[in-house]
Each structure stands twice: as structure tokens, then as C-alpha cells.
Design a protein around this motif. Structure first.
Motif, PDB file in Angstrom:
ATOM      1  N   ASN A 168      44.682  37.082  31.651  1.00  0.00           N
ATOM      2  CA  ASN A 168      43.794  37.154  32.811  1.00  0.00           C
ATOM      3  C   ASN A 168      43.280  38.577  32.986  1.00  0.00           C
ATOM      4  O   ASN A 168      43.988  39.538  32.695  1.00  0.00           O
ATOM      5  CB  ASN A 168      44.529  36.748  34.080  1.00  0.00           C
ATOM      6  CG  ASN A 168      44.781  35.270  34.160  1.00  0.00           C
ATOM      7  OD1 ASN A 168      44.334  34.506  33.314  1.00  0.00           O
ATOM      8  ND2 ASN A 168      45.495  34.848  35.169  1.00  0.00           N
ATOM      9  N   ALA A 169      42.050  38.690  33.460  1.00  0.00           N
ATOM     10  CA  ALA A 169      41.463  40.009  33.733  1.00  0.00           C
ATOM     11  C   ALA A 169      40.528  39.893  34.925  1.00  0.00           C
ATOM     12  O   ALA A 169      39.926  38.838  35.153  1.00  0.00           O
ATOM     13  CB  ALA A 169      40.701  40.520  32.520  1.00  0.00           C
ATOM     14  N   ASN A 170      40.430  40.976  35.693  1.00  0.00           N
ATOM     15  CA  ASN A 170      39.448  41.025  36.767  1.00  0.00           C
ATOM     16  C   ASN A 170      38.085  41.231  36.139  1.00  0.00           C
ATOM     17  O   ASN A 170      37.888  42.188  35.387  1.00  0.00           O
ATOM     18  CB  ASN A 170      39.761  42.152  37.749  1.00  0.00           C
ATOM     19  CG  ASN A 170      40.981  41.859  38.580  1.00  0.00           C
ATOM     20  OD1 ASN A 170      41.211  40.712  38.962  1.00  0.00           O
ATOM     21  ND2 ASN A 170      41.773  42.867  38.851  1.00  0.00           N
ATOM     22  N   VAL A 171      37.162  40.338  36.428  1.00  0.00           N
ATOM     23  CA  VAL A 171      35.833  40.358  35.829  1.00  0.00           C
ATOM     24  C   VAL A 171      34.804  40.561  36.926  1.00  0.00           C
ATOM     25  O   VAL A 171      34.885  39.959  37.993  1.00  0.00           O
ATOM     26  CB  VAL A 171      35.551  39.034  35.078  1.00  0.00           C
ATOM     27  CG1 VAL A 171      34.126  38.997  34.572  1.00  0.00           C
ATOM     28  CG2 VAL A 171      36.547  38.847  33.958  1.00  0.00           C
ATOM     29  N   GLU A 172      33.833  41.433  36.647  1.00  0.00           N
ATOM     30  CA  GLU A 172      32.719  41.635  37.566  1.00  0.00           C
ATOM     31  C   GLU A 172      31.424  41.595  36.765  1.00  0.00           C
ATOM     32  O   GLU A 172      31.268  42.300  35.772  1.00  0.00           O
ATOM     33  CB  GLU A 172      32.846  42.975  38.275  1.00  0.00           C
ATOM     34  CG  GLU A 172      31.770  43.188  39.315  1.00  0.00           C
ATOM     35  CD  GLU A 172      32.006  44.454  40.113  1.00  0.00           C
ATOM     36  OE1 GLU A 172      31.037  45.231  40.227  1.00  0.00           O
ATOM     37  OE2 GLU A 172      33.128  44.672  40.591  1.00  0.00           O
ATOM     38  N   GLN A 198      33.028  37.973  40.574  1.00  0.00           N
ATOM     39  CA  GLN A 198      33.947  39.043  40.963  1.00  0.00           C
ATOM     40  C   GLN A 198      35.292  38.396  41.259  1.00  0.00           C
ATOM     41  O   GLN A 198      35.624  38.112  42.412  1.00  0.00           O
ATOM     42  CB  GLN A 198      33.433  39.809  42.171  1.00  0.00           C
ATOM     43  CG  GLN A 198      34.228  41.052  42.489  1.00  0.00           C
ATOM     44  CD  GLN A 198      33.585  41.872  43.575  1.00  0.00           C
ATOM     45  OE1 GLN A 198      32.842  41.370  44.415  1.00  0.00           O
ATOM     46  NE2 GLN A 198      33.869  43.155  43.572  1.00  0.00           N
ATOM     47  N   GLN A 199      36.060  38.144  40.181  1.00  0.00           N
ATOM     48  CA  GLN A 199      37.341  37.463  40.334  1.00  0.00           C
ATOM     49  C   GLN A 199      38.169  37.606  39.065  1.00  0.00           C
ATOM     50  O   GLN A 199      37.661  38.011  38.036  1.00  0.00           O
ATOM     51  CB  GLN A 199      37.144  35.988  40.651  1.00  0.00           C
ATOM     52  CG  GLN A 199      36.437  35.221  39.544  1.00  0.00           C
ATOM     53  CD  GLN A 199      36.092  33.806  39.957  1.00  0.00           C
ATOM     54  OE1 GLN A 199      35.839  33.542  41.120  1.00  0.00           O
ATOM     55  NE2 GLN A 199      36.088  32.897  39.025  1.00  0.00           N
ATOM     56  N   ALA A 200      39.439  37.260  39.156  1.00  0.00           N
ATOM     57  CA  ALA A 200      40.311  37.239  37.981  1.00  0.00           C
ATOM     58  C   ALA A 200      40.051  35.940  37.221  1.00  0.00           C
ATOM     59  O   ALA A 200      40.019  34.859  37.813  1.00  0.00           O
ATOM     60  CB  ALA A 200      41.767  37.318  38.402  1.00  0.00           C
ATOM     61  N   SER A 244      35.294  44.236  32.672  1.00  0.00           N
ATOM     62  CA  SER A 244      36.523  43.459  32.589  1.00  0.00           C
ATOM     63  C   SER A 244      37.617  44.367  32.038  1.00  0.00           C
ATOM     64  O   SER A 244      37.545  44.786  30.881  1.00  0.00           O
ATOM     65  CB  SER A 244      36.339  42.255  31.669  1.00  0.00           C
ATOM     66  OG  SER A 244      37.554  41.555  31.522  1.00  0.00           O
TER      67      SER A 244
END
Length: 68
Positions: free
Chosen positions: A2-6, A22-24, A55
């Protein structure tokens, strides 16, 4: 992993137009579509925009051309 993606759209002056994601998110392939509106849902003018994906430690920008 999992990664925080924007995923954000900017105009040529660097002003944020709309944040699409804007979320994991878990690892994988995804598709996101921008409908040519700003964060308030108002249509933006035809022109050149930039899309920036961030990310974790990764970042990439691409140029978009919006034609109406």
C-alpha cells in the motif's frame, strides 16, 4: 504494498485545479479520468495542464492538452 497516492491537475501557473486521487491504494494498475472541471465542478478553459502523480518517494508529471 500500500502507498499514499496523490494525482493532481495543475494549470501552467502551477495552481492546483483538481485533486483526482488522494488516498492509500494497494499496488496494482488503475485508471483515473479527469472531466475537465476544477474542484468546484466548473468547466476549465481549453489549454495546457499538468498532471502530477505522487506515491511514496515516486513522482511524475505529464503534460495534458484539453480541447473543448
Amino acid at each position: 504494498a500500500n502507498a499514499n497516492v496523490e494525482l493532481t491537475i495543475y494549470d501552467l501557473q502551477g495552481e492546483e485545479i483538481q485533486t483526482l486521487v488522494q488516498q492509500a491504494i494497494p499496488a496494482g494498475n488503475y485508471v483515473s479520468r479527469w472531466d475537465g472541471t476544477n474542484a468546484k465542478g466548473i468547466d476549465v478553459a481549453s489549454g495546457v495542464y499538468y498532471c502530477r502523480l505522487r506515491s511514496g518517494g515516486y513522482a511524475q508529471s505529464i503534460k495534458l492538452i484539453l480541447l473543448r
